[in-house]
Motif scaffolding. Sequence first.
Motif, mmCIF file in Angstrom:
data_model
loop_
_atom_site.group_PDB
_atom_site.id
_atom_site.type_symbol
_atom_site.label_atom_id
_atom_site.label_comp_id
_atom_site.label_asym_id
_atom_site.label_seq_id
_atom_site.Cartn_x
_atom_site.Cartn_y
_atom_site.Cartn_z
ATOM 1 N N PRO A 119 0.826 -1.202 0.000
ATOM 2 C CA PRO A 119 0.000 0.000 0.000
ATOM 3 C C PRO A 119 0.867 1.263 0.000
ATOM 4 O O PRO A 119 2.062 1.206 0.288
ATOM 5 C CB PRO A 119 -0.760 -0.110 1.330
ATOM 6 C CG PRO A 119 0.201 -0.827 2.222
ATOM 7 C CD PRO A 119 0.912 -1.809 1.325
ATOM 8 N N ALA A 120 0.246 2.390 -0.296
ATOM 9 C CA ALA A 120 0.912 3.664 -0.062
ATOM 10 C C ALA A 120 1.089 3.763 1.446
ATOM 11 O O ALA A 120 0.199 3.341 2.203
ATOM 12 C CB ALA A 120 0.047 4.815 -0.582
ATOM 13 N N ALA A 121 2.211 4.285 1.908
ATOM 14 C CA ALA A 121 2.486 4.263 3.345
ATOM 15 C C ALA A 121 3.135 5.544 3.820
ATOM 16 O O ALA A 121 3.882 6.181 3.075
ATOM 17 C CB ALA A 121 3.380 3.078 3.697
ATOM 18 N N THR A 122 2.854 5.864 5.062
ATOM 19 C CA THR A 122 3.465 7.007 5.733
ATOM 20 C C THR A 122 3.871 6.567 7.130
ATOM 21 O O THR A 122 3.118 5.849 7.790
ATOM 22 C CB THR A 122 2.458 8.176 5.847
ATOM 23 O OG1 THR A 122 2.019 8.531 4.547
ATOM 24 C CG2 THR A 122 3.071 9.368 6.544
ATOM 25 N N MET A 123 5.055 6.988 7.568
ATOM 26 C CA MET A 123 5.475 6.772 8.947
ATOM 27 C C MET A 123 6.009 8.100 9.457
ATOM 28 O O MET A 123 6.893 8.690 8.841
ATOM 29 C CB MET A 123 6.556 5.694 9.045
ATOM 30 C CG MET A 123 6.955 5.370 10.487
ATOM 31 S SD MET A 123 8.353 4.188 10.641
ATOM 32 C CE MET A 123 7.707 2.721 9.864
ATOM 33 N N VAL A 124 5.448 8.561 10.567
ATOM 34 C CA VAL A 124 5.890 9.828 11.147
ATOM 35 C C VAL A 124 6.114 9.666 12.647
ATOM 36 O O VAL A 124 5.464 8.852 13.303
ATOM 37 C CB VAL A 124 4.883 10.978 10.902
ATOM 38 C CG1 VAL A 124 4.745 11.283 9.426
ATOM 39 C CG2 VAL A 124 3.530 10.643 11.504
#
Length: 130
Positions: free
Chosen positions: A102-107
């Motif tokens: 999937p498209a992913a973001t980690m912040v």
Amino acid sequence: MQKRRVFSGAEWEARVGYCRAVAVGPHVYVGGTAPVAAGGGTHGKGDAYAQAIRCFEIIEAALRELGGSLADVVRTRMYVTDIERWPEIGRAHKEKVGAHAPAATMVEVRRLIAPDMIVEIEVDAYVEGA
């Protein structure tokens, strides 16, 4: 279009007024999912990998209730209290949803709802025929 909701029974749902997931047609939105242990408290204290796996287990249960699976996930957002732990969290992410990338973001965030929680994950999914 019909909306369907899934509740996990987490204490915060009633206190804050939200549900674990909402499906609107084939679109499924799973809210921020913390590594809550089956009996309450935090699962895998100190273990970022175990906590991420637990988040995905809870997410997977909500998706199943709405007729989907982790294979239907199209976007993930990972909120972590220590970005240096990204390899452990990333390994869990790859194991659980990497086959359908999937498209992913980690912040990195300052903290989560419980001080011993390292990661919280939310996902969006598209469930064909839902």
